[in-house]
Design a protein around this motif. Structure first.
Motif, PDB file in Angstrom:
ATOM      1  N   ALA A  31       0.850  -1.183   0.000  1.00 12.04           N
ATOM      2  CA  ALA A  31       0.000   0.000   0.000  1.00 12.04           C
ATOM      3  C   ALA A  31       0.889   1.238   0.000  1.00 12.04           C
ATOM      4  O   ALA A  31       2.086   1.168   0.265  1.00 12.04           O
ATOM      5  CB  ALA A  31      -0.903  -0.015   1.232  1.00 12.04           C
ATOM      6  N   GLY A  32       0.293   2.379  -0.330  1.00 13.45           N
ATOM      7  CA  GLY A  32       1.065   3.619  -0.338  1.00 13.45           C
ATOM      8  C   GLY A  32       1.363   4.080   1.069  1.00 13.45           C
ATOM      9  O   GLY A  32       1.099   3.395   2.045  1.00 13.45           O
ATOM     10  N   GLY A  33       1.945   5.281   1.187  1.00 16.80           N
ATOM     11  CA  GLY A  33       2.254   5.812   2.497  1.00 16.80           C
ATOM     12  C   GLY A  33       3.702   5.614   2.891  1.00 16.80           C
ATOM     13  O   GLY A  33       4.576   5.401   2.037  1.00 16.80           O
ATOM     14  N   GLN A  34       3.962   5.654   4.191  1.00 18.92           N
ATOM     15  CA  GLN A  34       5.332   5.678   4.698  1.00 18.92           C
ATOM     16  C   GLN A  34       6.113   4.427   4.340  1.00 18.92           C
ATOM     17  O   GLN A  34       7.346   4.478   4.205  1.00 18.92           O
ATOM     18  CB  GLN A  34       5.306   5.875   6.218  1.00 18.92           C
ATOM     19  N   THR A  35       5.451   3.292   4.178  1.00 19.21           N
ATOM     20  CA  THR A  35       6.168   2.061   3.826  1.00 19.21           C
ATOM     21  C   THR A  35       6.888   2.194   2.487  1.00 19.21           C
ATOM     22  O   THR A  35       7.949   1.600   2.287  1.00 19.21           O
ATOM     23  CB  THR A  35       5.201   0.862   3.793  1.00 19.21           C
ATOM     24  N   LEU A  36       6.348   2.982   1.571  1.00 16.17           N
ATOM     25  CA  LEU A  36       7.021   3.177   0.283  1.00 16.17           C
ATOM     26  C   LEU A  36       8.391   3.819   0.462  1.00 16.17           C
ATOM     27  O   LEU A  36       9.331   3.514  -0.275  1.00 16.17           O
ATOM     28  CB  LEU A  36       6.167   4.035  -0.647  1.00 16.17           C
ATOM     29  N   TYR A  37       8.516   4.694   1.449  1.00 21.58           N
ATOM     30  CA  TYR A  37       9.798   5.334   1.724  1.00 21.58           C
ATOM     31  C   TYR A  37      10.792   4.309   2.273  1.00 21.58           C
ATOM     32  O   TYR A  37      11.972   4.319   1.904  1.00 21.58           O
ATOM     33  CB  TYR A  37       9.617   6.481   2.722  1.00 21.58           C
ATOM     34  N   VAL A  40      -6.028   4.585   0.084  1.00 26.50           N
ATOM     35  CA  VAL A  40      -6.735   5.765   0.592  1.00 26.50           C
ATOM     36  C   VAL A  40      -6.263   6.987  -0.187  1.00 26.50           C
ATOM     37  O   VAL A  40      -5.192   6.982  -0.801  1.00 26.50           O
ATOM     38  CB  VAL A  40      -6.503   5.981   2.105  1.00 26.50           C
ATOM     39  N   ASP A  41      -7.061   8.053  -0.140  1.00 31.99           N
ATOM     40  CA  ASP A  41      -6.788   9.230  -0.961  1.00 31.99           C
ATOM     41  C   ASP A  41      -5.445   9.878  -0.651  1.00 31.99           C
ATOM     42  O   ASP A  41      -4.764  10.374  -1.552  1.00 31.99           O
ATOM     43  CB  ASP A  41      -7.902  10.266  -0.777  1.00 31.99           C
ATOM     44  N   ASN A  42      -5.050   9.898   0.630  1.00 25.22           N
ATOM     45  CA  ASN A  42      -3.843  10.652   0.986  1.00 25.22           C
ATOM     46  C   ASN A  42      -2.552   9.958   0.583  1.00 25.22           C
ATOM     47  O   ASN A  42      -1.475  10.427   0.902  1.00 25.22           O
ATOM     48  CB  ASN A  42      -3.833  10.992   2.474  1.00 25.22           C
ATOM     49  N   GLN A  43      -2.653   8.833  -0.126  1.00 24.40           N
ATOM     50  CA  GLN A  43      -1.465   8.152  -0.644  1.00 24.40           C
ATOM     51  C   GLN A  43      -1.146   8.529  -2.091  1.00 24.40           C
ATOM     52  O   GLN A  43      -0.094   8.144  -2.611  1.00 24.40           O
ATOM     53  CB  GLN A  43      -1.647   6.633  -0.558  1.00 24.40           C
ATOM     54  N   SER A  44      -2.012   9.288  -2.719  1.00 22.94           N
ATOM     55  CA  SER A  44      -1.867   9.536  -4.157  1.00 22.94           C
ATOM     56  C   SER A  44      -0.594  10.304  -4.492  1.00 22.94           C
ATOM     57  O   SER A  44       0.085   9.999  -5.485  1.00 22.94           O
ATOM     58  CB  SER A  44      -3.087  10.288  -4.698  1.00 22.94           C
ATOM     59  N   GLU A  45      -0.236  11.302  -3.684  1.00 24.61           N
ATOM     60  CA  GLU A  45       0.942  12.113  -4.001  1.00 24.61           C
ATOM     61  C   GLU A  45       2.235  11.332  -3.796  1.00 24.61           C
ATOM     62  O   GLU A  45       3.174  11.451  -4.590  1.00 24.61           O
ATOM     63  CB  GLU A  45       0.953  13.384  -3.161  1.00 24.61           C
ATOM     64  N   ASP A  46       2.306  10.536  -2.723  1.00 29.21           N
ATOM     65  CA  ASP A  46       3.488   9.699  -2.522  1.00 29.21           C
ATOM     66  C   ASP A  46       3.682   8.758  -3.703  1.00 29.21           C
ATOM     67  O   ASP A  46       4.787   8.610  -4.237  1.00 29.21           O
ATOM     68  CB  ASP A  46       3.362   8.879  -1.234  1.00 29.21           C
ATOM     69  N   ILE A  47       2.596   8.112  -4.112  1.00 29.73           N
ATOM     70  CA  ILE A  47       2.692   7.129  -5.187  1.00 29.73           C
ATOM     71  C   ILE A  47       3.075   7.785  -6.505  1.00 29.73           C
ATOM     72  O   ILE A  47       3.985   7.326  -7.205  1.00 29.73           O
ATOM     73  CB  ILE A  47       1.368   6.350  -5.314  1.00 29.73           C
ATOM     74  N   THR A  95      11.082   4.764  -8.699  1.00 34.33           N
ATOM     75  CA  THR A  95      11.320   3.763  -7.657  1.00 34.33           C
ATOM     76  C   THR A  95      10.232   2.695  -7.606  1.00 34.33           C
ATOM     77  O   THR A  95      10.356   1.727  -6.844  1.00 34.33           O
ATOM     78  CB  THR A  95      11.413   4.422  -6.271  1.00 34.33           C
ATOM     79  N   LEU A  96       9.155   2.874  -8.373  1.00 31.09           N
ATOM     80  CA  LEU A  96       8.079   1.898  -8.409  1.00 31.09           C
ATOM     81  C   LEU A  96       8.020   1.235  -9.780  1.00 31.09           C
ATOM     82  O   LEU A  96       8.220   1.885 -10.803  1.00 31.09           O
ATOM     83  CB  LEU A  96       6.727   2.560  -8.123  1.00 31.09           C
ATOM     84  N   SER A  97       7.714  -0.062  -9.777  1.00 35.70           N
ATOM     85  CA  SER A  97       7.515  -0.762 -11.039  1.00 35.70           C
ATOM     86  C   SER A  97       6.215  -0.309 -11.689  1.00 35.70           C
ATOM     87  O   SER A  97       6.146  -0.086 -12.895  1.00 35.70           O
ATOM     88  CB  SER A  97       7.479  -2.273 -10.795  1.00 35.70           C
ATOM     89  N   ASN A  98       5.169  -0.132 -10.858  1.00 35.04           N
ATOM     90  CA  ASN A  98       3.879   0.379 -11.327  1.00 35.04           C
ATOM     91  C   ASN A  98       3.012   0.620 -10.105  1.00 35.04           C
ATOM     92  O   ASN A  98       3.402   0.294  -8.979  1.00 35.04           O
ATOM     93  CB  ASN A  98       3.201  -0.607 -12.281  1.00 35.04           C
ATOM     94  N   ALA A  99       1.829   1.193 -10.309  1.00 36.11           N
ATOM     95  CA  ALA A  99       0.911   1.444  -9.206  1.00 36.11           C
ATOM     96  C   ALA A  99      -0.516   1.291  -9.705  1.00 36.11           C
ATOM     97  O   ALA A  99      -0.837   1.614 -10.853  1.00 36.11           O
ATOM     98  CB  ALA A  99       1.124   2.845  -8.643  1.00 36.11           C
TER      99      ALA A  99
END
Length: 330
Positions: free
Chosen positions: A235-241, A256-263, A271-275
């Motif tokens: 999932a998005g969020g701090q774990t992506l960092y 959730v909506d607040n993960q969109s900017e991080d992703i 740094t991501l293969s895809n989302a």
């Protein structure tokens, strides 16, 4: 000088705020500050906060509860739920307000604003005020202490294990459907699955030798599990960092909506293969296809090298230096 860390969360919601504030608590303590937590939540997070000074106050229900316990001190706030009126109250009662604000982007004055969303320094999303100090971008990103000890993912010739984490609460109930779907296509892979208190586990999966479940991992064990895996679905969020900091190639799912900017920021950084979106009707098919792409050694090597080049999580020294200078302590 006392710094109060004002945040929110429990085992069942918002635990990410508490986890990232832990690093600031320890850093402030090491710099000679007196530090305490004030948390809107419950004692279910006590195990995470061992040996820290903690008070549980439902300040999001009534900000005036803080009136007599935060007067004329430094407050460090990390909250997605705080309203503008609460920010105004704090600014009228504290000596200095320091905030992590990477979503709501409320109005501040004479404050220090921290936002390490990738590319935010170029997007002008904050309500600008010349009296504030803005610390923006990945160069100010901070991770839990275990992720500051540099050890990195090693790109192996083939993929044998998948790290899966859908957040502490798995709010969309995706963990088990994802695992079941992947098992049908890749039955020989090892699945390392981090679950929270709300994840319902199909008992039949417990007997599958290719599946390992891990519950409520601390930062050190979380990092070790990442490094033992070859790719991640998160999932998005701090774990992506955290995943980017160790260089583990990742497929992200926005839950959730607040993960969109991080992703979107990490996608642009490479740094991501895809989302994908959690409610995509073809989510599981997309995950199967994207995982197959990550079987390529060259693709994983490129993503890993790109992630490591960003030096994610190395912002604490700069942040603490700015805070000390602003408080006249340097």
């Amino acid at each position: 000088m006392l710094i109060t860390i004002l945040t929110e969360g429990s085992i069942d919601w918002g635990i990410g705020h508490i986890c990232r504030c832990l690093a600031f608590y320890d850093a402030f303590l090491n710099e000679g500050f007196d530090v305490r937590f004030i948390i809107h939540g419950d004692t279910s997070v006590t195990s995470l906060l061992s040996n820290r000074n903690v008070e549980y106050i439902p300040w999001l229900e009534d900000i005036a509860l803080l009136k007599n316990c935060i007067k004329d001190e430094v407050v460090f706030m990390d909250s997605i739920q705080a309203e503008q009126s609460m920010v105004d109250f704090l600014q009228n009662h504290v000596y200095k307000l320091i905030v992590i604000d990477d979503y709501r982007r409320r109005y501040y004055r004479d404050s220090i604003i921290i936002d390490w969303t990738p590319n935010v320094e170029n997007s002008h999303r904050h309500k600008w005020n010349s009296s504030n100090l803005y610390l923006l971008g990945l160069q100010y990103s901070v991770l839990r202490n275990a992720f500051n000890l540099k050890s990195f993912y090693t790109v192996k010739p083939s993929v044998t294990s998948v790290f899966i984490i859908m957040g502490g609460t798995d709010v969309r109930g995706l963990t088990i459907p994802i695992v079941s779907s992947l098992l049908n296509s890749y039955s020989t892979l090892q699945y390392n699955i981090v679950i929270g208190s709300r994840t319902h586990v199909d008992l039949s999966l417990l007997n599958n030798r290719n599946i390992r479940f891990f519950y409520s991992l601390d930062a050190e064990h979380m990092k070790t599990l990442m490094l033992e895996s070859d790719v991640a679905i998160s999932a998005g969020g701090q774990t992506l960092y955290e995943l980017a900091s160790v260089g583990l190639p990742t497929i992200a799912i926005q839950v959730v909506d607040n993960q969109s900017e991080d992703i979107s920021g990490f996608l642009k950084k490479g740094t991501l293969s895809n989302a994908f979106q959690w409610d995509d009707p073809y989510l599981f098919e997309h995950l199967i296809q994207e995982l197959r792409k990550l079987f390529s050694f060259e693709r994983r090597k490129f993503i890993s090298d790109t992630s490591l080049s960003l030096s994610v999580g190395e912002g604490m020294i700069s942040i603490v230096q700015v805070i000390k200078e602003n408080l006249g302590l340097c």
